[in-house]
Design a protein around this motif. Structure first.
Motif, PDB file in Angstrom:
ATOM      1  N   TYR A 134      45.966  37.655  51.804  1.00  0.00           N
ATOM      2  CA  TYR A 134      45.170  37.844  50.645  1.00  0.00           C
ATOM      3  C   TYR A 134      45.324  38.839  49.760  1.00  0.00           C
ATOM      4  CZ  TYR A 134      42.350  33.865  52.334  1.00  0.00           C
ATOM      5  OH  TYR A 134      42.073  32.683  52.815  1.00  0.00           O
ATOM      6  N   PRO A 156      37.440  36.588  52.006  1.00  0.00           N
ATOM      7  CA  PRO A 156      38.290  37.143  53.028  1.00  0.00           C
ATOM      8  C   PRO A 156      38.259  38.642  53.017  1.00  0.00           C
ATOM      9  CG  PRO A 156      39.525  36.239  50.933  1.00  0.00           C
ATOM     10  CD  PRO A 156      38.136  35.853  51.091  1.00  0.00           C
ATOM     11  N   ARG A 157      37.947  39.305  51.817  1.00  0.00           N
ATOM     12  CA  ARG A 157      37.797  40.717  52.079  1.00  0.00           C
ATOM     13  C   ARG A 157      36.641  41.401  53.094  1.00  0.00           C
ATOM     14  NH1 ARG A 157      36.940  40.914  45.763  1.00  0.00           N
ATOM     15  NH2 ARG A 157      35.705  39.124  46.404  1.00  0.00           N
ATOM     16  N   ASP A 199      40.392  39.103  35.189  1.00  0.00           N
ATOM     17  CA  ASP A 199      41.849  39.117  34.796  1.00  0.00           C
ATOM     18  C   ASP A 199      42.328  37.824  35.469  1.00  0.00           C
ATOM     19  OD1 ASP A 199      41.690  41.230  33.215  1.00  0.00           O
ATOM     20  OD2 ASP A 199      42.711  42.490  34.574  1.00  0.00           O
ATOM     21  N   TYR A 200      41.883  37.481  36.910  1.00  0.00           N
ATOM     22  CA  TYR A 200      42.543  36.729  37.593  1.00  0.00           C
ATOM     23  C   TYR A 200      42.420  35.114  36.875  1.00  0.00           C
ATOM     24  CZ  TYR A 200      37.990  36.777  39.966  1.00  0.00           C
ATOM     25  OH  TYR A 200      36.637  36.334  40.156  1.00  0.00           O
ATOM     26  N   HIS A 257      44.017  41.554  48.762  1.00  0.00           N
ATOM     27  CA  HIS A 257      43.593  42.693  49.141  1.00  0.00           C
ATOM     28  C   HIS A 257      44.328  43.296  50.191  1.00  0.00           C
ATOM     29  CE1 HIS A 257      41.449  40.535  52.247  1.00  0.00           C
ATOM     30  NE2 HIS A 257      41.347  41.659  52.859  1.00  0.00           N
ATOM     31  N   GLN A 289      48.153  30.852  45.731  1.00  0.00           N
ATOM     32  CA  GLN A 289      48.401  31.072  44.081  1.00  0.00           C
ATOM     33  C   GLN A 289      49.725  30.765  43.549  1.00  0.00           C
ATOM     34  OE1 GLN A 289      45.718  34.276  42.432  1.00  0.00           O
ATOM     35  NE2 GLN A 289      45.076  34.796  44.702  1.00  0.00           N
ATOM     36  N   ILE A 290      50.730  30.991  44.340  1.00  0.00           N
ATOM     37  CA  ILE A 290      52.048  30.698  43.545  1.00  0.00           C
ATOM     38  C   ILE A 290      52.067  29.137  43.607  1.00  0.00           C
ATOM     39  CG2 ILE A 290      54.407  30.799  44.258  1.00  0.00           C
ATOM     40  CD1 ILE A 290      53.866  33.725  45.617  1.00  0.00           C
ATOM     41  N   ARG A 338      34.493  29.096  43.023  1.00  0.00           N
ATOM     42  CA  ARG A 338      34.724  29.874  44.065  1.00  0.00           C
ATOM     43  C   ARG A 338      34.189  31.376  44.382  1.00  0.00           C
ATOM     44  NH1 ARG A 338      39.831  29.353  48.110  1.00  0.00           N
ATOM     45  NH2 ARG A 338      40.220  27.445  47.038  1.00  0.00           N
ATOM     46  N   MET A 391      52.815  38.316  41.196  1.00  0.00           N
ATOM     47  CA  MET A 391      52.783  37.830  39.841  1.00  0.00           C
ATOM     48  C   MET A 391      54.251  37.558  39.144  1.00  0.00           C
ATOM     49  SD  MET A 391      49.615  37.733  38.780  1.00  0.00           S
ATOM     50  CE  MET A 391      49.911  37.597  36.934  1.00  0.00           C
ATOM     51  N   SER A 440      43.831  43.364  39.651  1.00  0.00           N
ATOM     52  CA  SER A 440      42.509  42.376  39.317  1.00  0.00           C
ATOM     53  C   SER A 440      43.006  41.113  38.890  1.00  0.00           C
ATOM     54  CB  SER A 440      41.931  43.131  38.351  1.00  0.00           C
ATOM     55  OG  SER A 440      42.392  43.182  37.248  1.00  0.00           O
ATOM     56  N   SER A 441      44.467  40.781  38.638  1.00  0.00           N
ATOM     57  CA  SER A 441      45.069  39.592  38.012  1.00  0.00           C
ATOM     58  C   SER A 441      45.397  38.609  39.073  1.00  0.00           C
ATOM     59  CB  SER A 441      46.525  39.935  37.702  1.00  0.00           C
ATOM     60  OG  SER A 441      46.415  40.933  36.497  1.00  0.00           O
ATOM     61  N   LEU A 442      45.220  38.993  40.500  1.00  0.00           N
ATOM     62  CA  LEU A 442      44.951  37.827  41.378  1.00  0.00           C
ATOM     63  C   LEU A 442      43.654  37.540  42.092  1.00  0.00           C
ATOM     64  CD1 LEU A 442      48.167  38.908  43.351  1.00  0.00           C
ATOM     65  CD2 LEU A 442      47.988  36.942  41.920  1.00  0.00           C
ATOM     66  N   ASN A 443      43.466  36.145  42.318  1.00  0.00           N
ATOM     67  CA  ASN A 443      42.225  35.791  42.738  1.00  0.00           C
ATOM     68  C   ASN A 443      41.935  36.265  44.197  1.00  0.00           C
ATOM     69  OD1 ASN A 443      40.015  34.187  43.507  1.00  0.00           O
ATOM     70  ND2 ASN A 443      40.517  32.489  42.777  1.00  0.00           N
ATOM     71  N   PRO A 444      40.748  37.022  44.425  1.00  0.00           N
ATOM     72  CA  PRO A 444      40.799  37.815  45.553  1.00  0.00           C
ATOM     73  C   PRO A 444      40.362  36.871  46.835  1.00  0.00           C
ATOM     74  CG  PRO A 444      38.754  37.853  43.971  1.00  0.00           C
ATOM     75  CD  PRO A 444      39.880  37.232  43.344  1.00  0.00           C
ATOM     76  N   LEU A 445      40.019  35.292  46.428  1.00  0.00           N
ATOM     77  CA  LEU A 445      39.540  34.486  47.399  1.00  0.00           C
ATOM     78  C   LEU A 445      40.769  33.517  47.902  1.00  0.00           C
ATOM     79  CD1 LEU A 445      36.033  33.913  46.470  1.00  0.00           C
ATOM     80  CD2 LEU A 445      36.691  35.617  47.733  1.00  0.00           C
ATOM     81  N   MET A 446      41.775  33.566  47.056  1.00  0.00           N
ATOM     82  CA  MET A 446      42.723  32.684  47.480  1.00  0.00           C
ATOM     83  C   MET A 446      44.300  33.547  48.148  1.00  0.00           C
ATOM     84  SD  MET A 446      43.405  29.961  44.243  1.00  0.00           S
ATOM     85  CE  MET A 446      44.288  28.653  44.537  1.00  0.00           C
ATOM     86  N   THR A 463      44.806  34.648  34.626  1.00  0.00           N
ATOM     87  CA  THR A 463      46.083  34.609  35.565  1.00  0.00           C
ATOM     88  C   THR A 463      46.243  32.873  35.567  1.00  0.00           C
ATOM     89  OG1 THR A 463      45.985  36.548  36.545  1.00  0.00           O
ATOM     90  CG2 THR A 463      47.266  34.858  37.284  1.00  0.00           C
ATOM     91  N   LYS A 470      48.923  30.095  34.204  1.00  0.00           N
ATOM     92  CA  LYS A 470      49.904  29.342  35.022  1.00  0.00           C
ATOM     93  C   LYS A 470      49.834  27.900  34.493  1.00  0.00           C
ATOM     94  CE  LYS A 470      47.889  30.573  39.008  1.00  0.00           C
ATOM     95  NZ  LYS A 470      47.825  30.563  40.577  1.00  0.00           N
ATOM     96  N   GLU A 476      49.970  26.635  43.834  1.00  0.00           N
ATOM     97  CA  GLU A 476      49.163  26.148  42.660  1.00  0.00           C
ATOM     98  C   GLU A 476      50.149  25.892  41.574  1.00  0.00           C
ATOM     99  OE1 GLU A 476      46.024  28.322  41.071  1.00  0.00           O
ATOM    100  OE2 GLU A 476      44.648  26.706  40.807  1.00  0.00           O
ATOM    101  N   SER A 477      50.812  26.833  40.950  1.00  0.00           N
ATOM    102  CA  SER A 477      51.561  26.923  39.750  1.00  0.00           C
ATOM    103  C   SER A 477      52.615  25.834  40.023  1.00  0.00           C
ATOM    104  CB  SER A 477      52.067  28.243  39.404  1.00  0.00           C
ATOM    105  OG  SER A 477      52.853  28.032  38.310  1.00  0.00           O
ATOM    106  N   ILE A 490      47.003  25.812  34.429  1.00  0.00           N
ATOM    107  CA  ILE A 490      45.843  25.053  35.138  1.00  0.00           C
ATOM    108  C   ILE A 490      44.854  25.046  33.969  1.00  0.00           C
ATOM    109  CG2 ILE A 490      44.263  25.260  36.905  1.00  0.00           C
ATOM    110  CD1 ILE A 490      47.183  25.823  37.912  1.00  0.00           C
TER     111      ILE A 490
END
Lengths: 298, 306, 376
Positions: free
Chosen positions: C158, B300-301, B202-203, C160, C119-120, B224, C171, C108-114, B206, B210, C122-123, B212
């Motif tokens: 992040y 980061p998790r 999903d991301y 999580h 993420q805001i 990544r 979002m 799941s709609s946001l990148n877990p590593l950013m 997203t 945006k 970026e847009s 991108i």
């Protein structure tokens, strides 16, 4: 009525569906074919090899392959440094490779399955000890382990088979144990236990049938790996005795003449590529067929 | 996180003790280590002399304590062939092997990452076909044979690169390619399938929503996340290359650990073999620890776990 | 400004290729979206409601997906442009800038590593000239705007570390970061706790009214849409089956599917809380639409429903008792291309019933079809 006719056009029948899947998996068919050819030459080597693999003729040593200037169809792939027929030696070489691969996998799979079943089923301290030892062996670079043990034990077919049989077992232990734990978690083993089924019955009726798919797939890849490593040991002079025609021994000999007679090393290598290509395609296909969960990555 | 790393450290120490036990018994597999360490045609007197010199007549428990005690002090005995401390001989060869494995790793990652990412993000495209092809070839072409064929084509026929030795940047090209080919295939397979999976997340949608563009989505978002999976296998492949270097360093006369193993095995110099085995296992154990740290750096998790 | 059309979609069809055949996911969908208004799109999963909206901006996988017909005129002060004719590059300039999105699953709609802030930002950086520091300031401002306490500290967190509701706020911040003309909200509250659902719906509604953003709110829940939407579009089997002002559709649902949906809506005010289920399964979309998609489940089905696909027709101008609207459907709210912006439905039963009412003739209903009704 009209609608039915249209349905026929747009919805594929089960038969078309199967055809489509087979077509998509034509790689699997190629794998079966390649492996079949190797298996056939191993079994019928004496009937299809044009010469005896040990027959020397120094007058025609290092003869080029037939399609090159100076070659002839008596020796289609040329001859080696002792004038032995390359094609015949490659055909006979498949016997060593397949024997090592087959029995090596048989031993490591049986051993790994038993230990994995015990570890996964009994659990607790037994599990810790078995997995500890398995992980210990997985920590040493595999090739190094094999090379050293082969050097200690000395050159013989039985030794090579035993080495691969034992050193590969930890992998099968891991897979079996993982599957056992997964199956035990799912409800039906629990319900079988609750109605009083005995452990032996549970293992044979519920756990083993579920293990066949994943183990068979891994076995295919491992067999291909062992054929690979056997040739590697042969290349270092640590596999079957020097007189035996094996692809690894042929490569080791070919290495000396790489500059002026590259075909002596090239063809046994191609035979390895051919065989392991077949087995890898076969393994990918088996994984698709036996384990639909893993289909996406195929 | 720190607690986790600490427990992994303890595990690693236990693992190394296990490796020492294995290497101790490895040379005693046949029951007569003195026979193993002498040439096949050696006279009974010479075998007996070896037995005496190595202390193989002592009770096994004494031998074992002596071995473990020596190992604790970094002493793995004398090399039979070089007549010098085994571990310091190994250390002299380490830089060459590190240089070669790093070059091979660089080669493998440099080609595997774009192939895998583009192949996985465009299933059915030419990139995908290439990715699948290299994934399969990496697993089916033996590196020792590839090394010979590279010599035939690029050293003998074309004369572009030297066929042996460690002299100058050109000399590392062929061995690095031969050693890196298997990892290349593994990386391509893994990156491709991870990309296939991640691009459906999903991301990623997203990110596209945006505005991108694809290139940035692949680089910043897809790769990544794929790199988490990649990290798990990079360490494993370093370990593999340590084994593969036995062939490659022997073929190209590269003065590293791999060639030393081959020489030691041929010379039946087993104290040296033991030292190399312990070093290699230690190397792999350290790599596994580094892999855990790398996970935490990327994800980061994991980093913020207690 | 209000009342002007900002998005005019006509005849949109989308198909997917699958191993079992071609899926006709969206068939001839048309609608108008007015500036500052909210269009609610309701239907069960697989009705094509999400696919039709995502295909407008090419957020569907192509292949296997394919837009087979249609146009989507995006009308701003800068002029008109057909979204479906734009290149990917041109579209990516509109996405996130002029058209924002909120999706169903905030987990799941946001990148877990950013970090959420990145993420805001970026847009923001993609669509404005703002440099890194300025984009960060803007992102923090947006986080405050969507009601995240301690926005400055939370910037580096992040996903999580956020709850579901908080992530959905992030979002929303991304979606409105460039003051878009349109916000497409794809079931943004479905995956959230009931208590959080209302907060997120209110927040979205309030922010969009403030910034006069037109909203397309996709939902399978008529209850959620009722309080938000100005216009309502009901989709079934990849087609629009009813369309109209929200009050009108609620008060006088004309399509059997809508009637069924409203029946399935729990009404807490009534003592009887029994959910009315619609009998049968959603239609297979493999065959091209040659009949009414609801025919198999419809209690009032008759021959014509199975031999012909009903088109949308106007029922708004009927002037029947209880109909709030009294103005003629073609009194200027309709577009120049013959599109009537009124209460529309695609059902032969309704059409026939109205036509035959004058002749006092009963509609022939397929035998046994009424059994569904009794069961339901």
């Amino acid at each position: 009525m009209r609608i039915d006719a249209l349905d026929q056009e747009n919805v594929r029948s089960p038969f078309q569906r199967v055809l489509r899947i087979v077509f998509r998996d034509k790689a699997g068919l190629v794998g079966v074919l390649l492996f079949g050819i190797v298996l056939f030459s191993a079994i019928f080597a004496p009937y299809i090899a044009p010469h005896h693999p040990l027959e020397q003729n120094l007058r025609i040593s290092r003869q080029v392959p037939a399609w090159q200037e100076g070659g002839d169809w008596e020796h289609p792939l040329g001859t080696d440094n002792l004038g032995r027929d390359m094609l015949s030696r490659i055909i006979y070489g498949s016997r060593v490779s397949l024997t090592v691969g087959f029995f090596g996998v048989l031993i490591s799979m049986s051993l790994g399955m038993i230990l994995g079943l015990v570890a996964g089923y009994v659990g607790g301290r037994t599990d810790n000890i078995i997995m500890g030892i398995a992980n210990l062996f997985l920590a040493i670079p595999y090739l190094l382990l094999v090379v050293v043990v082969a050097a200690v034990l000395g050159r013989s077919l039985i030794n090579v088979i035993m080495i691969f049989g034992f050193t590969n077992a930890p992998l099968f232990v891991r897979i079996t144990r993982g599957e056992v734990l997964r199956i035990r978690k799912s409800g039906y083993v629990e319900s079988a236990t609750s109605i009083g089924a005995r452990p032996g019955r549970i293992i044979f009726q519920h756990i083993l049938p579920n293990l066949i798919g994943p183990l068979l797939t891994v076995a295919t890849f491992e067999m291909s790996g062992m054929i690979f490593y056997e040739a590697g040991l042969g290349f270092l002079g640590l596999s079957v005795p020097p007189g035996v025609p094996s692809w690894g021994n042929m490569l080791a000999a070919g290495r000396q003449y790489i500059q002026f007679s590259p075909w002596i090393a090239a063809f046994p290598g191609l035979a390895i590529v051919f065989t392991s290509l077949g087995m890898n395609l076969l393994g990918d296909w088996l994984r698709d067929v036996l384990d639909p969960k893993m289909r996406r990555s195929a | 996180m720190q607690r986790y790393l600490f427990s992994r450290l303890i595990q690693s120490a236990l693992l190394m003790v296990g490796v020492l036990v294995i290497t101790f018994f490895m040379v005693r597999l046949t029951g007569d280590p003195a026979r193993v360490m002498t040439p096949r045609d050696a006279s009974p007197e010479r075998v007996e002399a070896m037995r005496e010199a190595m202390g193989f007549n002592d009770p096994l428990i004494i031998q074992f304590t002596r071995y473990m005690g020596g190992a604790a002090r970094g002493n793995f005995g004398q090399s039979l062939h070089y007549r010098a401390p085994a571990m310091s001989l190994v250390m002299q060869r380490v830089p060459a092997t590190i240089e070669l494995t790093l070059a091979a790793m660089g080669f493998a990652l440099f080609f595997a990452i774009p192939l895998g990412v583009f192949g996985g993000s465009r299933p059915g495209s030419i990139w995908d076909t290439l990715a699948r092809g290299f994934g399969l070839l990496g697993q089916t072409v033996p590196n020792f044979w590839l090394a010979l064929m590279l010599i035939v084509v690029f050293a003998v026929d074309l004369g572009w690169f030297p066929s042996f030795g460690r002299s100058g940047p050109m000399s590392i090209v062929l061995p690095a390619v031969a050693l890196g080919f298997f990892p290349l295939g593994q990386f391509v397979r893994l990156v491709r399938s991870a990309t296939l999976e991640v691009r459906g997340e999903d991301y990623i949608r997203t990110a596209y929503s945006k505005g991108i563009e694809e290139r940035a989505v692949l680089g910043r978002h897809v790769f990544r996340n794929v790199s988490i999976t990649l990290v798990s296998i990079v360490g494993v492949q370093f370990g593999y290359m340590l084994g593969g270097s036995i062939y490659i360093e022997s073929i190209f006369s590269w003065p590293g650990i791999g060639r030393m193993i081959n020489e030691a095995v041929q010379a039946r110099d087993f104290p040296l073999v033991q030292a190399i085995a312990v070093f290699s296992a230690g190397f792999v154990v350290v790599l596994n620890l580094l892999t855990d740290v790398a996970y935490a750096l990327i994800d980061p998790r994991i980093r913020y776990e207690d | 400004m209000h009342g002007e059309t900002v998005l005019r979609v006509r005849d949109l069809s989308v198909q997917f290729d699958s191993i079992d055949g071609t899926v006709h996911a969206v068939n001839n969908v048309s609608f108008d979206l007015k500036r500052g208004e909210t269009l609610g799109i309701v239907g069960e999963s697989g009705s094509g409601k999400s696919v039709s909206m995502m295909s407008l901006v090419r957020l569907i996988a192509e292949p296997p997906g394919k837009i087979t017909s249609g146009s989507a005129m995006f009308i701003t002060s800068d002029g008109e442009v057909d979204l479906l004719s734009l290149s990917r590059r041109q579209l990516s300039r509109l996405r996130g800038d002029r058209i924002g999105f909120i999706f169903q699953d905030p987990m799941s709609s946001l990148n877990p590593l950013m970090s959420v802030g990145a993420q805001i930002a970026e847009s923001v950086r993609k669509h404005t000239q703002l440099q890194r520091a300025a984009a960060k300031t803007r992102a923090i401002e947006l986080l405050e705007h969507v009601g995240i306490p301690g926005a400055k500290q939370r910037y580096d967190n992040y996903p999580h570390q956020f709850s579901g509701g908080m992530r959905q706020r992030v979002m929303i911040a991304i979606a409105i970061s460039c003051n878009p003309d349109i916000l497409i909200a794809d079931e943004p509250t479905t995956a959230l706790d009931v208590t959080v659902q209302a907060q997120i719906a209110d927040l979205t509604n309030r922010l969009c009214k403030e910034l006069s953003i037109s909203v397309i709110w996709i939902s399978h829940d008529l209850g959620v849409v009722a309080g938000l939407a100005d216009q309502l579009m009901v989709m079934y089997g990849g087609t629009v089956v009813e369309y109209g002002e929200v009050e009108q559709v609620y008060a006088h649902p004309r399509h059997p599917y809508t009637i069924g949906l409203l029946g399935a809506l729990p009404k807490l005010s009534k003592t009887e809380e029994r959910l009315v289920n619609i009998a049968g399964a959603p239609p297979s979309l493999f065959s091209p639409p040659t009949q009414c998609p609801f025919a198999d489940r419809c209690p009032w089905v008759f021959e014509r429903c199975e031999s012909e696909r009903p088109a949308l027709y106007d029922v708004g101008g009927e002037g029947r008792a209880g109909v709030v609207r009294s103005d003629d459907a073609t009194d200027g709210r309709g577009s120049s291309d013959g599109w009537v912006d009124s209460h529309l439905t695609a059902c032969f039963y309704d059409l026939e019933r109205n036509r035959r009412r004058d002749a006092d003739e009963p509609v022939a209903v397929r035998p046994g079809a009424l059994a569904h009704e009794e069961q339901g």
